[in-house]
Design a protein around this motif. Sequence first.
Motif, PDB file in Angstrom:
ATOM      1  N   GLY A  54       0.796  -1.214   0.000  1.00  0.00           N
ATOM      2  CA  GLY A  54       0.000   0.000   0.000  1.00  0.00           C
ATOM      3  C   GLY A  54       0.835   1.274   0.000  1.00  0.00           C
ATOM      4  N   PRO A  55       0.187   2.413  -0.241  1.00  0.00           N
ATOM      5  CA  PRO A  55       0.898   3.703  -0.337  1.00  0.00           C
ATOM      6  C   PRO A  55       1.460   4.200   0.995  1.00  0.00           C
ATOM      7  CG  PRO A  55      -1.472   4.027  -0.458  1.00  0.00           C
ATOM      8  CD  PRO A  55      -1.250   2.552  -0.496  1.00  0.00           C
ATOM      9  N   ALA A  56       1.132   3.527   2.091  1.00  0.00           N
ATOM     10  CA  ALA A  56       1.648   3.959   3.397  1.00  0.00           C
ATOM     11  C   ALA A  56       3.157   3.798   3.507  1.00  0.00           C
ATOM     12  CB  ALA A  56       0.966   3.179   4.519  1.00  0.00           C
ATOM     13  N   ILE A  57       3.780   3.053   2.599  1.00  0.00           N
ATOM     14  CA  ILE A  57       5.237   2.865   2.645  1.00  0.00           C
ATOM     15  C   ILE A  57       5.976   3.990   1.914  1.00  0.00           C
ATOM     16  CG2 ILE A  57       5.037   0.362   2.825  1.00  0.00           C
ATOM     17  CD1 ILE A  57       5.835   0.216  -0.157  1.00  0.00           C
ATOM     18  N   LEU A  58       5.224   4.957   1.381  1.00  0.00           N
ATOM     19  CA  LEU A  58       5.847   6.023   0.595  1.00  0.00           C
ATOM     20  C   LEU A  58       6.140   7.259   1.439  1.00  0.00           C
ATOM     21  CD1 LEU A  58       3.616   5.892  -2.627  1.00  0.00           C
ATOM     22  CD2 LEU A  58       5.865   4.836  -2.280  1.00  0.00           C
ATOM     23  N   GLU A  59       7.198   7.967   1.030  1.00  0.00           N
ATOM     24  CA  GLU A  59       7.475   9.286   1.585  1.00  0.00           C
ATOM     25  C   GLU A  59       6.561  10.298   0.901  1.00  0.00           C
ATOM     26  OE1 GLU A  59       9.368   9.773   4.022  1.00  0.00           O
ATOM     27  OE2 GLU A  59      11.184   8.535   3.973  1.00  0.00           O
ATOM     28  N   GLU A  60       6.596  11.546   1.376  1.00  0.00           N
ATOM     29  CA  GLU A  60       5.762  12.583   0.762  1.00  0.00           C
ATOM     30  C   GLU A  60       6.149  12.840  -0.685  1.00  0.00           C
ATOM     31  OE1 GLU A  60       5.792  16.102   3.100  1.00  0.00           O
ATOM     32  OE2 GLU A  60       4.808  15.173   4.833  1.00  0.00           O
ATOM     33  N   ASN A  61       7.428  12.581  -1.017  1.00  0.00           N
ATOM     34  CA  ASN A  61       7.877  12.816  -2.398  1.00  0.00           C
ATOM     35  C   ASN A  61       7.561  11.639  -3.327  1.00  0.00           C
ATOM     36  OD1 ASN A  61       9.704  10.862  -1.629  1.00  0.00           O
ATOM     37  ND2 ASN A  61      11.498  12.204  -1.646  1.00  0.00           N
ATOM     38  N   GLY A  62       6.873  10.622  -2.798  1.00  0.00           N
ATOM     39  CA  GLY A  62       6.466   9.493  -3.616  1.00  0.00           C
ATOM     40  C   GLY A  62       7.457   8.356  -3.677  1.00  0.00           C
TER      41      GLY A  62
END
Length: 204
Positions: A54-62
């Motif tokens: 899921g996207p929860a593993i991403l930093e704010e910069n993607g």
Amino acid sequence: MLTIGLTGGIGSGKSTVAQWFRKHGVPVLDADKTVHRLLESDLSIISKLIGEFGPAILEENGKISRSKLGARVFGNEDARRRLERVVHPRVVECMNDELATLRDTGIEICVWDVPLLFEAGFELFVDEVWVVWVPRNLQIDRVLVRDKLSQAEVGARIAAQWSLDEKRNRADVVIDNSGNLRETECQLKELWNKLLRRLSSSDT
């Protein structure tokens, strides 16, 4: 070309041994650096990991956050295996590509630096395994001092890996790193010269 799989455990001093090889002109292919590079730039790996976790593993910069990803898989056997299924085949592919490039230059010996070599099954891709070993009590003491962790945190990290005794039992060569740096370097010099003599005799 002879490929040495170098491994150990947290606090064993494997990085010190890897640096000794580099200092003496032996190419060292670093599995951790390969993973970091893939998480930074391999779009296929990034896409698959987002699909898995899921996207929860991403930093704010993607970009993938290694700390967030690590938190998802640490202590979770199912999550760890899902991560390995995505990443490990690509790591092996990349390291074999580097190996082929070295072979083309005439290099005769290289080292694969793989912290979780046995845990990940990477012993299948090397010719022999060298394990950096220390007693468990010394391993704990070194990690406590180095990483400023609690006793429980150190225990959890050590428990997440195979024990150094287990790795030692499966090694082709054991480097006892329980002494000082000079003692370890003397041991490495002796082991290295022994390897060169063995390779020389096999060529004749």
